[in-house]
Design a protein around this motif. Structure first.
Motif, PDB file in Angstrom:
ATOM      1  N   LEU A 142       0.816  -1.223   0.000  1.00 20.29           N
ATOM      2  CA  LEU A 142       0.000   0.000   0.000  1.00 20.29           C
ATOM      3  C   LEU A 142       0.850   1.273   0.000  1.00 20.29           C
ATOM      4  O   LEU A 142       0.366   2.335  -0.394  1.00 20.29           O
ATOM      5  CB  LEU A 142      -0.951  -0.001   1.208  1.00 20.29           C
ATOM      6  CG  LEU A 142      -2.031  -1.088   1.198  1.00 20.29           C
ATOM      7  CD1 LEU A 142      -2.799  -1.083   2.513  1.00 20.29           C
ATOM      8  CD2 LEU A 142      -2.995  -0.901   0.040  1.00 20.29           C
ATOM      9  N   CYS A 143       2.123   1.172   0.444  1.00 17.66           N
ATOM     10  CA  CYS A 143       2.977   2.370   0.409  1.00 17.66           C
ATOM     11  C   CYS A 143       3.717   2.494  -0.918  1.00 17.66           C
ATOM     12  O   CYS A 143       4.525   3.404  -1.096  1.00 17.66           O
ATOM     13  CB  CYS A 143       3.949   2.384   1.593  1.00 17.66           C
ATOM     14  SG  CYS A 143       5.078   0.985   1.653  1.00 17.66           S
ATOM     15  N   CYS A 144       3.475   1.590  -1.855  1.00 15.71           N
ATOM     16  CA  CYS A 144       4.129   1.643  -3.168  1.00 15.71           C
ATOM     17  C   CYS A 144       3.112   1.800  -4.305  1.00 15.71           C
ATOM     18  O   CYS A 144       3.470   2.217  -5.409  1.00 15.71           O
ATOM     19  CB  CYS A 144       4.914   0.364  -3.430  1.00 15.71           C
ATOM     20  SG  CYS A 144       6.143  -0.029  -2.167  1.00 15.71           S
ATOM     21  N   THR A 150      -1.852   3.916  -2.789  1.00 19.81           N
ATOM     22  CA  THR A 150      -2.977   3.952  -1.844  1.00 19.81           C
ATOM     23  C   THR A 150      -2.650   4.897  -0.685  1.00 19.81           C
ATOM     24  O   THR A 150      -3.491   5.696  -0.265  1.00 19.81           O
ATOM     25  CB  THR A 150      -3.289   2.540  -1.323  1.00 19.81           C
ATOM     26  OG1 THR A 150      -3.562   1.694  -2.443  1.00 19.81           O
ATOM     27  CG2 THR A 150      -4.486   2.531  -0.389  1.00 19.81           C
ATOM     28  N   LEU A 151      -1.405   4.821  -0.191  1.00 23.97           N
ATOM     29  CA  LEU A 151      -1.015   5.691   0.934  1.00 23.97           C
ATOM     30  C   LEU A 151      -0.431   7.021   0.479  1.00 23.97           C
ATOM     31  O   LEU A 151      -0.630   8.036   1.135  1.00 23.97           O
ATOM     32  CB  LEU A 151       0.012   4.976   1.824  1.00 23.97           C
ATOM     33  CG  LEU A 151      -0.534   3.984   2.847  1.00 23.97           C
ATOM     34  CD1 LEU A 151       0.598   3.176   3.457  1.00 23.97           C
ATOM     35  CD2 LEU A 151      -1.269   4.703   3.953  1.00 23.97           C
ATOM     36  N   ARG A 178      -9.297   4.160   7.730  1.00 18.98           N
ATOM     37  CA  ARG A 178      -8.512   2.956   8.048  1.00 18.98           C
ATOM     38  C   ARG A 178      -7.025   3.194   7.856  1.00 18.98           C
ATOM     39  O   ARG A 178      -6.204   2.764   8.669  1.00 18.98           O
ATOM     40  CB  ARG A 178      -8.929   1.792   7.132  1.00 18.98           C
ATOM     41  CG  ARG A 178     -10.086   1.066   7.675  1.00 18.98           C
ATOM     42  CD  ARG A 178     -10.699   0.148   6.678  1.00 18.98           C
ATOM     43  NE  ARG A 178     -11.934  -0.330   7.250  1.00 18.98           N
ATOM     44  CZ  ARG A 178     -12.026  -1.348   8.095  1.00 18.98           C
ATOM     45  NH1 ARG A 178     -10.961  -2.043   8.420  1.00 18.98           N
ATOM     46  NH2 ARG A 178     -13.181  -1.692   8.603  1.00 18.98           N
ATOM     47  N   LEU A 179      -6.682   3.874   6.762  1.00 18.67           N
ATOM     48  CA  LEU A 179      -5.262   4.124   6.500  1.00 18.67           C
ATOM     49  C   LEU A 179      -4.672   4.985   7.609  1.00 18.67           C
ATOM     50  O   LEU A 179      -3.574   4.728   8.099  1.00 18.67           O
ATOM     51  CB  LEU A 179      -5.082   4.819   5.134  1.00 18.67           C
ATOM     52  CG  LEU A 179      -5.511   4.010   3.907  1.00 18.67           C
ATOM     53  CD1 LEU A 179      -5.270   4.817   2.636  1.00 18.67           C
ATOM     54  CD2 LEU A 179      -4.777   2.670   3.813  1.00 18.67           C
ATOM     55  N   GLU A 180      -5.431   6.021   7.971  1.00 18.14           N
ATOM     56  CA  GLU A 180      -4.981   6.927   9.036  1.00 18.14           C
ATOM     57  C   GLU A 180      -4.798   6.143  10.345  1.00 18.14           C
ATOM     58  O   GLU A 180      -3.783   6.246  11.010  1.00 18.14           O
ATOM     59  CB  GLU A 180      -6.052   8.019   9.189  1.00 18.14           C
ATOM     60  CG  GLU A 180      -5.697   9.168  10.104  1.00 18.14           C
ATOM     61  CD  GLU A 180      -4.524   9.987   9.593  1.00 18.14           C
ATOM     62  OE1 GLU A 180      -3.685  10.308  10.423  1.00 18.14           O
ATOM     63  OE2 GLU A 180      -4.471  10.268   8.380  1.00 18.14           O
TER      64      GLU A 180
END
Ligand code: SF4
Ligand code: SF4
Length: 167
Positions: free
Chosen positions: A13-15, A18-19, A160-162
């Motif tokens: 998700l950090c690539c 999404t983030l 959710r990400l937060e």
């Protein structure tokens, strides 16, 4: 096996944007070499270079340039990773949270496609902004309904990400 080996190959998700919509290079990064390795660089400010996400070096599971990745990538640890490494969260619980976040990000991407935004190489947040900035056809009730669904899906994903990844 460490937290990175257990979680990251199941996440990304950090690539995949999404983030983050982009990642800034730091002092000591060799921009020329990173470009040769495949990163898509751009000038974010007069003095700062960044590369776009979804990262061109992400193969859908792993980083193709792991040994040579930019400094910021090497230093980044999301909240889940930190909590697994301190023992605050089990690996199983973290994998469940990853799976839930990915499922929600997938829903958002599906809604974007339904609304005509199919540029998968564009960052998720930019795709969302583009759809929400487009004029609304008053007669298009289905389109308006889909936009409402998209807003809710993005809000759910961001919360959710937060909560799970960014703190
Ligand atoms: S968001 Fe966290 S768990 Fe997911 S790939 Fe990035 S560092 Fe790994
Ligand atoms: S360079 Fe590697 S670690 Fe950094 S964003 Fe791209 S795929 Fe992820």
């Amino acid at each position: 096996m460490n937290g990175i080996d257990q979680l990251c190959p199941n996440c990304g998700l950090c690539c995949d944007s999404t983030l983050f919509a982009d990642v800034e290079l730091r002092a000591g990064d060799d921009a020329k070499r990173l470009k040769t390795l495949g990163l898509t660089l751009f000038s974010k400010t007069k003095t700062k270079l960044a590369f776009t996400q979804p990262c061109a070096c992400f193969d859908g599971k792993l980083c193709r340039i792991y040994a040579d990745r930019p400094k910021r990538c090497g230093l980044f640890e999301c909240g889940l990773l930190k909590r697994v490494e301190t023992g605050e969260l089990t690996t199983m619980a973290a994998l469940k949270k990853i799976s839930e976040a990915k499922q929600r990000a997938g829903n958002v991407r599906e809604l974007l496609r339904t609304l005509g935004q199919r540029e998968e190489r564009m960052a998720l947040t930019h795709r969302y902004s583009e759809v929400m900035c487009a004029p609304i056809e008053m007669a298009d009730e289905v389109g308006a309904e889909r936009r409402g669904e998209l807003m809710l899906a993005v809000s759910d994903l961001m919360q959710r990400l937060e909560r799970d990844f960014l703190r």
